[in-house]
Design a protein around this motif. Structure first.
Motif, PDB file in Angstrom:
ATOM      1  N   ALA A   1      29.815 -23.367  15.038  1.00  0.00           N
ATOM      2  CA  ALA A   1      30.565 -24.608  15.240  1.00  0.00           C
ATOM      3  C   ALA A   1      31.021 -25.182  13.904  1.00  0.00           C
ATOM      4  O   ALA A   1      32.153 -25.644  13.740  1.00  0.00           O
ATOM      5  N   GLU A   2      30.147 -25.132  12.906  1.00  0.00           N
ATOM      6  CA  GLU A   2      30.486 -25.684  11.591  1.00  0.00           C
ATOM      7  C   GLU A   2      31.558 -24.869  10.909  1.00  0.00           C
ATOM      8  O   GLU A   2      32.460 -25.413  10.247  1.00  0.00           O
ATOM      9  N   GLU A   3      31.452 -23.546  11.050  1.00  0.00           N
ATOM     10  CA  GLU A   3      32.447 -22.708  10.377  1.00  0.00           C
ATOM     11  C   GLU A   3      33.825 -22.945  10.968  1.00  0.00           C
ATOM     12  O   GLU A   3      34.822 -22.934  10.255  1.00  0.00           O
ATOM     13  N   ALA A   4      33.872 -23.195  12.288  1.00  0.00           N
ATOM     14  CA  ALA A   4      35.171 -23.451  12.910  1.00  0.00           C
ATOM     15  C   ALA A   4      35.767 -24.746  12.370  1.00  0.00           C
ATOM     16  O   ALA A   4      36.966 -24.831  12.085  1.00  0.00           O
ATOM     17  N   VAL A   5      34.923 -25.762  12.204  1.00  0.00           N
ATOM     18  CA  VAL A   5      35.424 -27.034  11.676  1.00  0.00           C
ATOM     19  C   VAL A   5      35.871 -26.862  10.228  1.00  0.00           C
ATOM     20  O   VAL A   5      36.910 -27.372   9.802  1.00  0.00           O
ATOM     21  N   LEU A   6      35.094 -26.114   9.450  1.00  0.00           N
ATOM     22  CA  LEU A   6      35.492 -25.843   8.071  1.00  0.00           C
ATOM     23  C   LEU A   6      36.846 -25.156   8.032  1.00  0.00           C
ATOM     24  O   LEU A   6      37.701 -25.458   7.200  1.00  0.00           O
ATOM     25  N   ASP A   7      37.034 -24.222   8.974  1.00  0.00           N
ATOM     26  CA  ASP A   7      38.307 -23.512   9.046  1.00  0.00           C
ATOM     27  C   ASP A   7      39.451 -24.467   9.317  1.00  0.00           C
ATOM     28  O   ASP A   7      40.479 -24.431   8.662  1.00  0.00           O
TER      29      ASP A   7
ATOM     30  N   GLY B   1      39.237 -39.827  15.075  1.00  0.00           N
ATOM     31  CA  GLY B   1      39.314 -38.608  14.279  1.00  0.00           C
ATOM     32  C   GLY B   1      38.260 -37.606  14.705  1.00  0.00           C
ATOM     33  O   GLY B   1      38.551 -36.575  15.297  1.00  0.00           O
ATOM     34  N   MET B   2      37.003 -37.972  14.410  1.00  0.00           N
ATOM     35  CA  MET B   2      35.936 -37.007  14.636  1.00  0.00           C
ATOM     36  C   MET B   2      35.769 -36.603  16.088  1.00  0.00           C
ATOM     37  O   MET B   2      35.538 -35.434  16.395  1.00  0.00           O
ATOM     38  N   THR B   3      35.854 -37.558  17.005  1.00  0.00           N
ATOM     39  CA  THR B   3      35.598 -37.198  18.403  1.00  0.00           C
ATOM     40  C   THR B   3      36.669 -36.266  18.951  1.00  0.00           C
ATOM     41  O   THR B   3      36.440 -35.567  19.925  1.00  0.00           O
ATOM     42  N   LEU B   4      37.842 -36.245  18.321  1.00  0.00           N
ATOM     43  CA  LEU B   4      38.916 -35.409  18.842  1.00  0.00           C
ATOM     44  C   LEU B   4      38.751 -33.948  18.464  1.00  0.00           C
ATOM     45  O   LEU B   4      39.379 -33.070  19.049  1.00  0.00           O
ATOM     46  N   VAL B   5      37.916 -33.683  17.455  1.00  0.00           N
ATOM     47  CA  VAL B   5      37.728 -32.301  17.015  1.00  0.00           C
ATOM     48  C   VAL B   5      36.424 -31.786  17.591  1.00  0.00           C
ATOM     49  O   VAL B   5      35.357 -32.255  17.208  1.00  0.00           O
ATOM     50  N   PRO B   6      36.477 -30.834  18.512  1.00  0.00           N
ATOM     51  CA  PRO B   6      35.240 -30.332  19.101  1.00  0.00           C
ATOM     52  C   PRO B   6      34.329 -29.735  18.024  1.00  0.00           C
ATOM     53  O   PRO B   6      34.782 -28.977  17.193  1.00  0.00           O
ATOM     54  N   GLY B   7      33.087 -30.102  18.043  1.00  0.00           N
ATOM     55  CA  GLY B   7      32.142 -29.487  17.120  1.00  0.00           C
ATOM     56  C   GLY B   7      32.049 -30.130  15.758  1.00  0.00           C
ATOM     57  O   GLY B   7      31.231 -29.739  14.930  1.00  0.00           O
ATOM     58  N   TRP B   8      32.882 -31.152  15.484  1.00  0.00           N
ATOM     59  CA  TRP B   8      32.827 -31.814  14.173  1.00  0.00           C
ATOM     60  C   TRP B   8      31.805 -32.927  14.248  1.00  0.00           C
ATOM     61  O   TRP B   8      32.044 -33.956  14.856  1.00  0.00           O
ATOM     62  N   ILE B   9      30.635 -32.695  13.610  1.00  0.00           N
ATOM     63  CA  ILE B   9      29.577 -33.696  13.609  1.00  0.00           C
ATOM     64  C   ILE B   9      29.235 -33.970  12.156  1.00  0.00           C
ATOM     65  O   ILE B   9      28.548 -33.189  11.512  1.00  0.00           O
ATOM     66  N   ASP B  10      29.725 -35.074  11.644  1.00  0.00           N
ATOM     67  CA  ASP B  10      29.565 -35.359  10.228  1.00  0.00           C
ATOM     68  C   ASP B  10      29.103 -36.800  10.089  1.00  0.00           C
ATOM     69  O   ASP B  10      29.891 -37.733  10.188  1.00  0.00           O
ATOM     70  N   ALA B  11      27.793 -36.986   9.882  1.00  0.00           N
ATOM     71  CA  ALA B  11      27.251 -38.345   9.850  1.00  0.00           C
ATOM     72  C   ALA B  11      27.773 -39.115   8.647  1.00  0.00           C
ATOM     73  O   ALA B  11      27.774 -40.341   8.640  1.00  0.00           O
ATOM     74  N   LEU B  12      28.222 -38.408   7.635  1.00  0.00           N
ATOM     75  CA  LEU B  12      28.655 -39.084   6.424  1.00  0.00           C
ATOM     76  C   LEU B  12      30.114 -39.508   6.495  1.00  0.00           C
ATOM     77  O   LEU B  12      30.564 -40.322   5.696  1.00  0.00           O
ATOM     78  N   TYR B  13      30.843 -38.988   7.452  1.00  0.00           N
ATOM     79  CA  TYR B  13      32.284 -39.202   7.456  1.00  0.00           C
ATOM     80  C   TYR B  13      32.690 -40.676   7.470  1.00  0.00           C
ATOM     81  O   TYR B  13      33.587 -41.074   6.723  1.00  0.00           O
TER      82      TYR B  13
ATOM     83  N   TYR C   1      24.524 -38.330  18.641  1.00  0.00           N
ATOM     84  CA  TYR C   1      25.897 -37.894  18.921  1.00  0.00           C
ATOM     85  C   TYR C   1      25.964 -36.397  19.214  1.00  0.00           C
ATOM     86  O   TYR C   1      26.792 -35.942  19.981  1.00  0.00           O
ATOM     87  N   THR C   2      25.060 -35.625  18.578  1.00  0.00           N
ATOM     88  CA  THR C   2      25.122 -34.175  18.765  1.00  0.00           C
ATOM     89  C   THR C   2      24.855 -33.775  20.211  1.00  0.00           C
ATOM     90  O   THR C   2      25.279 -32.709  20.639  1.00  0.00           O
ATOM     91  N   LEU C   3      24.118 -34.633  20.946  1.00  0.00           N
ATOM     92  CA  LEU C   3      23.751 -34.335  22.333  1.00  0.00           C
ATOM     93  C   LEU C   3      23.019 -32.996  22.444  1.00  0.00           C
ATOM     94  O   LEU C   3      23.079 -32.348  23.477  1.00  0.00           O
ATOM     95  N   GLU C   4      22.348 -32.575  21.361  1.00  0.00           N
ATOM     96  CA  GLU C   4      21.597 -31.314  21.435  1.00  0.00           C
ATOM     97  C   GLU C   4      20.162 -31.611  21.850  1.00  0.00           C
ATOM     98  O   GLU C   4      19.520 -32.505  21.284  1.00  0.00           O
ATOM     99  N   ASP C   5      19.655 -30.836  22.781  1.00  0.00           N
ATOM    100  CA  ASP C   5      18.300 -31.097  23.284  1.00  0.00           C
ATOM    101  C   ASP C   5      17.236 -31.112  22.194  1.00  0.00           C
ATOM    102  O   ASP C   5      16.409 -32.016  22.167  1.00  0.00           O
TER     103      ASP C   5
ATOM    104  N   ALA D   1      45.341 -32.761  11.761  1.00  0.00           N
ATOM    105  CA  ALA D   1      44.505 -31.676  12.272  1.00  0.00           C
ATOM    106  C   ALA D   1      43.737 -32.134  13.509  1.00  0.00           C
ATOM    107  O   ALA D   1      43.663 -31.421  14.511  1.00  0.00           O
ATOM    108  N   ALA D   2      43.148 -33.332  13.436  1.00  0.00           N
ATOM    109  CA  ALA D   2      42.354 -33.822  14.564  1.00  0.00           C
ATOM    110  C   ALA D   2      43.220 -33.981  15.804  1.00  0.00           C
ATOM    111  O   ALA D   2      42.848 -33.544  16.901  1.00  0.00           O
ATOM    112  N   PHE D   3      44.395 -34.584  15.635  1.00  0.00           N
ATOM    113  CA  PHE D   3      45.239 -34.796  16.802  1.00  0.00           C
ATOM    114  C   PHE D   3      45.776 -33.474  17.337  1.00  0.00           C
ATOM    115  O   PHE D   3      46.043 -33.337  18.523  1.00  0.00           O
ATOM    116  N   SER D   4      45.937 -32.483  16.443  1.00  0.00           N
ATOM    117  CA  SER D   4      46.504 -31.211  16.921  1.00  0.00           C
ATOM    118  C   SER D   4      45.530 -30.465  17.826  1.00  0.00           C
ATOM    119  O   SER D   4      45.954 -29.623  18.612  1.00  0.00           O
TER     120      SER D   4
END
Lengths: 249, 454, 458
Positions: B308-314, B226-238, C313-317, B373-376
Motif C-alpha cells: 500500500a505504501e509503495e503504491a502511494v509513493l509511486d 486530499g488524503m482520504t481521496l487516495v486509497p492507502g495513503w495514511i500519513d499522520a504527519l501530513y 484511521y487505518t481501520l486495521e484490526d 494526484a489525489a483528485f485524479s
C-alpha cells in the motif's frame, strides 16, 4: 531436478496437518535447538524454529482444532534484513534469509520487525545434560546466549547434498530426502513440501502454480506487509463450512 | 522621527496613488474575470456530466490549497513575533495582517471544491469513521466549511482590532462620508489606557485563536480533501506538514509583499534591512524544517515498503509527478539551504526576496502535485488500496490555467484595494516603538536600548 | 524582568562560586548515596552480563522493554539543553542567562545515561557491541549496515554528545579563569589548564561569543535530527502494531522538549532550594518557562492527538487491538490514565495561573509530574506495540520488568544526580559571565510614569 541456481521454498498444506508436532521435534534434534523446559515456556522464551499454532473454533460439542505450522518464510523482501546494524542477517543468492551467528550482537531489532514472529533469541545460555552431548548435530553451530536464531531450511543438509552430488557427478533429484529439511522428512501426513521454485517441474513449483490463483487453495501469510515469502500455504478444506460471499467460487 | 511626523508621513503615502496603481488594478480585474470564465467552463463540464466528476476539479482544489497555504499563513508573521516581542516586526505586521482579507477570496474559491467532494458513502477511509459512527454523509464538507469560515472571520477580526487605532487617526483626518465610515470602523476609539489594554489583550487572544484555526483548517482540508481521496495513503504527519508549509509560504509571501511596498510604495524609511533580515532568518529555518517534515513522511513509507505504501509513493513521489518533486525539493529546500547560509545573501534585501519567490513557486507546484494526484484517483472503485495501473500525470487544461490566473489575480486585487483604505504600515506600532527605543552613550560608543515590556 | 536587582560583580562571584570554593555539609552524603545507587545498578548489570538477558522480563514477542523506554526518555531529557541554550540565545531572550549551563550539563549527563540505558547494555552480547563495534571489526570486509536505524542512532547521539560537551566547555572557559584566579596549588594548575590562558581580552571575548553563536546554530540541526532518528528506530518497523506512523519524528521531538524543559525547571528549583541561588533564579524565570511549557505541552498534545486519530484511521484490526489494549485493559489502562493526567491534564491547567508559575514548590511538583507522565508515555508506546496484537493470536505476549531492569533504570537516574553533584563541585553551575553580561546590558526606559525594562542592542 534442482537447478544450478535454486530458489529454495516450501509448500505447507494446512489441510493435512494434524498438529502432531513431529516437525518441531525433528527440527530441534537436527539443529541443536535448546531444550525448552516448562519454566522456559512459561517465561515465553521457548525456541521452536518451526512451531505449530493451534486455534480452537466453535463451542462444545462442535469444537474444532485448527493447526498451522509456522516457520521462517525466507521472505524475498524480508523486513528483518535492513534493520540489522551488523549484517548478521542477509539474503543469500539461493533465495534464503540466512543468519550469521558470530556477527550477531543481539539487538533483537530483526525479531521486532518480523511479522511472523519466527525469530528466536537465546535469552539464556543453552545447556544440555552430559548424556545428550553426543546427540548434538556436528554440522550445525551450537549457539551461545545473546544470539538470534531461526529456521534455515536445514541449510546444512542442502550444502551436504550439493557437495555429495558434485562429488559424485550426479544431479539432485527433486524428491531427495537428503535434501529435505528435517521437518519435511518427519511429517507423517505429507503436509510439508520442499524444493526449488526455479525448477518448473519440482513439486513445490507445480503445487504453487496449480493452487495460487483465483480458484486454488494457495495463499501467502500476511500479504499486506509485502514480504514476498518463499513459503506457500494451502488452505484447509472445511466440508462443513457454510458458503458465504467470500467462499463463493 | 517624532510620532506626529510618522503619522503624517504614513497617512500621506495613503494618498500617493497614481496611474501605475490604477492600471495594475484594471489588469488584475480583467484577469479575475478570465478566471471566472474558466470556472464557468468547469461548472458546465460538471453539470453536463450529471455526476460530480470530481477528478477535473483537481487544479481548482490545488489553487485553494495554495492560497490557504501562502496567503492565510501570512498573518502568522504578525502574530508570532508579537508574542516573542521582537520589535523588528512592527513595520511589517500590517502587511501580514492584510492577508486576512485575502481569506474572503480564498473562502469563495473553496466553495466549489466542497461541492464536488464525494460523499462518505463511497466507502473510503475518513476522519469521521462513517461506517462505524452514524455521522451525516457530508460531515467533511460541513466541518471544513465551518473551520474555514472561522479562520477567515478570525483573520478579518485580527486585522480590524489591529487597525482600530489607525482607523481612529484616519477618522480624525478626514471629513464627510469617509469620516463616517472610519468612525464606524474605529468604534469610538479615543486611545484611553483602558482601550489600549483591551486592544493588546484582544490581539493576543485573537492571534492565538487564529493560529489554532489555521492548524485546524490545514488539518481538515489536507485530510478530508486530499488524503482520504487516495486509497492507502495514511500519513499522520501530513496535516502538520501542510501547516508547516503554510508558515513557510506565509513568510515568503510577506517578503514579496514587503518588497513591492518597499520598491514601489515608497516605504523605504519603514521597511528596512532589519525586516528583510529577520524574515530571511525565519525563512531559512522554516525551509530547513521543510526537508525534515518531508523526509519524516518519506522514510516511513520507503523503509516500510508495504504494498500500500509503495503504491502511494509511486503516485505522489516517484511516479508521474517525479519532476514536480524535483522542482519543489530544489526551490523549497535545496536553494534556500545553500544560499541562505551565506551571510551577504541572508542579510540583504534582494536575497530573502529571491529565495521567497522560489519558495512560493515550490509551494505552488507542491500543492498541484498533491491535489491533482489525489483528485485524479478519487473515482477509483477500490477505496482502500491503490491497485493496478496508476493514472499518469494530469496536465492542466485551459480552464485550469484560467482559474489559477484568475484566482491569484483576485487575491492580489483585493490586497491592493485594501491598501487604499487601510495603511499598509501599522501607524500606531511605529509610533509606539519610538517610545521604546533610545540611544545612549555607553563607555566609548553609543548604543541603542530597546525596551522589552512584559 | 520586573523584579530586577542589580548586583555587583563581587557579589555575583561570591554567590555563584560558593558551590565550588566551599563544600556544604550535605554534599558528601548526597554523593555517597548517589554513587551507591549507581554502583548497585552496575552490579545488576554485571549480573545480567554473567547470566544473560534472561534475567530481565523480556521474552518473545516483547523483545524490547524498559531499557529502550529509558533510552528514549533520557534522549528526551537531553533536548532541554539545546532548546534553552541555542534557541533562546539565537532569539536573544534575556531570561535564559542563569539557566543555560545547568540545562547544557543536564543534557550531557542525560546523554550518557541514555547510552547506559540501552545501547551499551541491552544487547545480547554487550562485550561484542561495546568492544568490537566501536572500533568496528572490518577484518571480514563487511561494513556496517547503514540502512539500519541502529547505525543512524549512535552517529546522531555521539554527534550530539560531542557538540553538547563542546558547548559546555566553550561557555565554561571564562568562569574557569575566575575560579583559577581564586585557588592555588594543584587545584589552580587544574583550572589553569582548563581555562587555556583566558585573560578576558576583547579578542578572546569576541572569539568566545562567535564560537557560542556558531555552535548554537550548528547544533540546531543536530537537535532536530537526534530524536527524529531515535524515533525512527520504532517508526520504520512494520511488524509491531502502533509504531509504523509518520508522526513519530515530530511527536518524539516535541515530547522531548516538553520533558526536557520540565526537567530543567525541576533542576532550577532544586538549585534554588539546595544552593540558595534565589537571587539569580527568580520567579520571573519560572514564569517564562511555565509559559513556554504551556505552548510546548499543547503542541505535544496536538501531535499525540494526531497519532491516535491516524492510528484509528487505518481501520486495521491489529492497530485497533493495540489501542484497545492501551486504553481498556488493566494495567495498561491505569498507566494510560496516569500518563494523560500527569503529562498534560494536571500541569497545563495549573500553569495557566500566574501564582502557580511563580511558585517554586508548584513548579517543582508539576514538572516532576510531567516527567513521570512522559516516561509512561514512552512505556505505553514501546511495550504494548511489542506485545503484539496482530493476526497470529497465538503470539500475543505480555511483559513486566524484572528487578534487574528496575535497578538499572534507577542507576541511570543516579548517574545524572551524581554527575550534576560532581559538576557543581568542580565548576559553577550558573554562568558567571553570562549573568554579569546581563547586568551590564540591562537598562531602563522611563515612559511617562512607567519604567520599562530594556537591554542594550548593539
Amino acid at each position: 531436478m534442482v537447478t544450478a541456481n535454486p530458489k529454495w521454498g516450501m509448500v505447507v498444506d494446512v489441510d493435512k496437518c494434524i498438529g502432531c508436532q513431529a516437525c518441531v521435534v525433528a527440527c530441534q534434534s537436527e539443529n541443536n535447538v535448546p531444550i525448552n523446559t516448562e519454566e522456559i515456556f512459561n517465561q515465553r522464551r521457548a525456541i521452536e524454529w518451526i512451531r505449530v499454532e493451534r486455534y480452537w473454533e466453535g463451542e462444545f460439542p462442535d469444537v474444532k482444532a485448527r493447526f498451522i505450522p509456522i516457520l521462517c518464510q525466507h521472505c524475498n523482501d524480508a523486513p528483518c534484513e535492513p534493520v540489522c546494524p551488523v549484517f548478521a542477517t542477509y539474503h543469500n543468492n539461493e533465495g534464503m534469509n540466512v543468519q550469521i551467528y558470530n556477527r550477531c550482537i543481539g539487538t533483537r531489532f530483526c525479531a521486532n520487525n518480523c511479522p511472523y514472529h519466527v525469530r528466536y533469541f537465546n535469552f539464556w545460555e543453552p545447556e544440555w545434560p552430559e548424556s545428550l552431548h553426543n546427540q548434538l548435530n556436528p554440522d550445525v553451530t551450537v549457539r551461545s546466549r545473546g544470539i538470534m536464531e531461526k529456521c534455515t531450511f536445514c541449510i546444512q543438509r542442502i550444502r551436504r547434498t550439493k557437495r555429495n552430488a558434485a562429488r559424485d557427478g550426479e544431479e539432485i533429484a527433486d524428491d531427495s530426502r537428503a535434501l529435505n529439511p528435517a521437518c519435511v522428512n518427519s511429517c507423517p501426513t505429507d503436509t510439508l513440501f520442499f524444493g526449488d521454485f526455479n525448477d518448473p517441474e519440482s513439486k513445490v513449483s507445480k503445487l504453487a502454480e496449480k493452487e495460487m490463483g483465483d480458484h486454488g487453495r494457495g495463499y501467502h501469510l500476511l500479504p499486506q506487509y509485502g514480504t514476498s515469502p518463499n513459503v506457500v500455504y494451502l488452505k484447509k478444506v472445511d466440508k462443513d463450512a457454510k458458503e458465504t460471499a467470500d467462499t463463493h467460487a | 522621527m517624532t510620532p506626529t511626523a510618522i503619522g503624517d508621513d504614513l497617512f500621506d503615502k495613503g494618498k500617493l496613488r497614481g496611474k501605475k496603481f490604477r492600471n495594475t488594478v484594471i489588469i488584475l480585474g480583467i484577469l479575475t474575470l478570465l478566471g471566472i470564465i474558466g470556472f464557468a467552463l468547469r461548472v458546465i463540464d460538471t453539470i453536463g456530466d450529471g455526476t460530480h466528476n470530481t477528478p477535473i476539479w483537481g487544479y481548482h482544489a490545488a489553487l485553494f490549497a495554495f492560497i490557504l497555504t501562502a496567503a492565510q499563513g501570512a498573518p502568522m508573521v504578525a502574530i508570532a513575533p508579537r508574542i516573542a516581542k521582537a520589535h523588528w516586526r512592527r513595520s511589517i505586521s500590517r502587511i501580514a495582517e492584510l492577508f486576512g482579507l485575502v481569506g474572503v477570496v480564498s473562502f469563495l474559491i473553496y466553495i466549489p471544491v466542497a461541492w464536488v467532494l464525494p460523499s462518505m458513502e463511497d466507502g473510503r477511509r475518513t476522519l469521521w469513521f462513517y461506517g462505524e459512527l452514524k455521522v451525516p454523509a457530508h460531515m467533511p464538507e460541513v466541518t471544513t466549511t465551518l473551520v474555514l469560515l472561522a479562520l477567515t472571520i478570525t483573520g478579518l477580526v485580527l486585522l480590524w482590532v489591529s487597525a482600530m487605532p489607525d482607523f481612529a487617526m484616519l477618522r480624525d483626518r478626514t471629513t464627510g462620508s469617509k469620516q463616517r465610515w472610519f468612525a464606524w470602523l474605529a468604534r469610538g476609539w479615543i486611545g484611553s489606557s483602558k482601550q489600549w489594554h483591551w486592544q493588546k489583550h484582544r490581539l493576543g487572544i485573537v492571534g492565538a485563536f487564529y493560529f489554532m484555526m489555521l492548524i485546524t483548517a490545514h488539518f481538515a482540508y489536507s485530510v478530508d480533501f486530499g488524503m482520504t481521496l487516495v486509497p492507502g495513503w495514511i500519513d499522520a504527519l501530513y496535516p502538520a506538514t501542510h501547516a508547516h508549509n503554510s508558515l513557510q509560504s506565509g513568510v515568503a509571501i510577506t517578503l514579496i509583499a514587503m518588497y513591492v511596498l518597499y520598491r514601489f510604495g515608497g516605504y523605504k524609511d519603514y521597511i528596512t534591512l532589519d525586516q528583510f533580515w529577520g524574515l530571511g532568518k525565519l525563512l531559512f529555518a522554516l525551509s530547513l524544517l521543510w526537508f525534515w517534515f518531508w523526509f519524516s513522511s518519506f522514510i516511513i513509507f520507503w523503509f516500510g515498503a508495504k504494498p500500500a505504501e509503495e503504491a502511494v509513493l509511486d503516485l505522489l513521489f516517484v511516479g508521474p509527478y517525479l519532476w514536480i518533486v524535483f522542482i519543489v525539493f530544489i526551490f523549497a529546500f535545496f536553494v534556500p539551504l545553500w544560499s541562505m547560509i551565506w551571510n551577504p545573501l541572508r542579510k540583504s534585501v534582494w536575497g530573502p526576496v529571491t529565495i521567497a519567490s522560489g519558495v512560493l513557486v515550490a509551494t505552488m507546484f507542491d500543492k498541484i502535485r498533491l491535489y491533482v494526484a489525489a483528485f485524479s484517483v478519487s473515482d477509483l472503485p477500490n477505496k482502500h488500496e491503490l491497485v493496478d495501473i496508476l493514472p499518469g500525470a494530469v496536465m492542466p487544461g485551459v480552464p485550469d490555467v484560467l482559474i489559477w490566473v484568475g484566482g491569484i489575480s483576485a487575491c492580489i486585487l483585493i490586497y491592493m484595494l485594501a491598501t487604499r483604505i487601510i495603511p499598509p504600515i501599522n501607524v500606531w506600532e511605529q509610533k509606539e516603538v519610538t517610545l521604546y527605543r533610545i540611544h545612549k552613550p555607553f563607555h566609548r560608543t553609543e548604543v541603542q536600548i530597546l525596551g522589552k515590556p512584559d | 524582568m520586573q523584579e530586577h536587582v542589580q548586583l555587583t560583580q563581587r557579589q555575583i562571584n561570591e554567590d555563584l562560586l560558593s558551590s565550588v570554593l566551599k563544600t556544604p555539609r550535605w554534599w558528601w552524603p548526597a554523593v555517597i548515596v548517589s554513587a551507591a545507587i549507581f554502583l548497585t545498578g552496575i552490579g545488576a548489570f554485571g549480573y545480567m552480563l554473567n547470566q544473560g538477558v534472561g534475567v530481565t522480563g523480556l521474552n518473545r514477542p516483547v523483545f524490547w522493554g524498559v531499557y529502550m523506554v529509558n533510552f528514549v526518555f533520557f534522549i528526551g531529557i537531553s533536548h532541554a539543553g539545546i532548546m534553552i541554550s541555542a534557541i533562546l540565545r539565537l532569539t536573544q531572550a534575556e531570561w535564559r542567562r542563569p539557566v543555560t549551563r545547568a540545562a547544557e550539563v543536564l543534557t550531557v549527563f542525560s546523554l550518557m545515561s541514555a547510552l547506559m540505558a540501552a545501547p551499551l547494555v541491552h544487547v545480547g552480547r554487550p562485550w561484542r557491541a561495546d568492544l568490537w563495534v566501536f572500533p568496528y571489526d572490518f577484518a571480514r570486509g563487511v561494513w556496517i549496515n547503514i540502512r539500519s536505524p541502529f547505525v543512524w542512532d549512535p552517529s546522531a547521539v555521539m554527534t550530539y554528545l560531542t557538540a553538547s560537551t563542546l558547548f559546555v566547555f566553550v561557555a565554561l572557559i571564562p568562569d574557569l579563569a575566575i575560579v583559577r584566579d581564586r585557588t592555588d596549588g594543584l587545584t589552580r594548575k587544574f583550572y589553569a589548564m582548563m581555562a587555556m590562558g583566558w585573560r578576558g581580552t576583547p579578542r578572546q571575548w569576541k572569539l568566545q561569543a562567535v564560537a557560542g553563536i556558531l555552535l548554537s546554530a550548528l547544533v540546531l540541526p543536530v537537535f532536530v535530527s537526534v530524536h527524529s532518528i531515535v524515533s525512527w528506530d520504532f517508526a520504520v518497523q512494520i511488524a509491531p502494531e502502533a509504531w509504523h506512523s509518520t508522526i513519530f519524528a515530530p511527536y518524539f521531538i516535541i515530547g522531548a522538549i516538553h520533558s526536557g524543559v520540565s526537567a530543567v525547571a525541576t533542576l532550577m528549583v532544586i538549585m534554588v532550594w539546595v544552593w540558595g541561588w534565589g537571587k539569580y533564579l527568580k520567579p520571573d524565570h519560572l514564569d517564562a518557562i511555565g509559559r513556554l511549557l504551556i505552548v510546548v505541552a499543547t503542541t505535544w498534545f496536538f501531535f499525540f492527538f494526531l497519532e491516535w486519530v491516524f492510528a484509528l484511521y487505518t481501520l486495521e484490526d491489529p492497530e485497533l487491538a493495540v489501542r484497545e489494549l492501551q486504553v481498556f485493559q488493566w494495567p495498561w489502562s491505569g498507566l494510560f490514565v496516569v500518563f494523560l493526567f500527569t503529562a498534560y491534564l494536571i500541569p497545563v491547567p495549573m500553569w495557566m495561573f500566574r501564582s502557580v508559575r511563580r511558585s517554586y514548590f508548584w513548579m517543582f511538583v508539576t514538572t516532576i509530574l510531567v516527567n513521570i507522565g512522559m516516561w509512561l508515555e514512552r512505556f505505553l508506546i514501546i511495550v504494548p506495540g511489542t506485545m503484539r496484537r496482530g493476526d497470529f493470536i497465538f503470539d500475543w505476549g505480555s511483559y513486566h520488568p524484572s528487578i534487574i531492569e528496575i535497578l538499572m533504570v534507577i542507576m541511570t537516574f543516579a548517574w545524572v544526580a551524581l554527575g550534576m553533584l560532581v559538576f557543581t563541585k568542580l565548576f559553577p553551575l550558573i554562568p558567571l559571565f553570562d549573568v554579569k553580561e546581563g547586568m551590564v546590558f540591562r537598562d531602563e526606559i522611563r515612559i511617562g510614569r512607567r519604567v520599562v525594562p530594556a537591554s542594550i542592542r548593539e
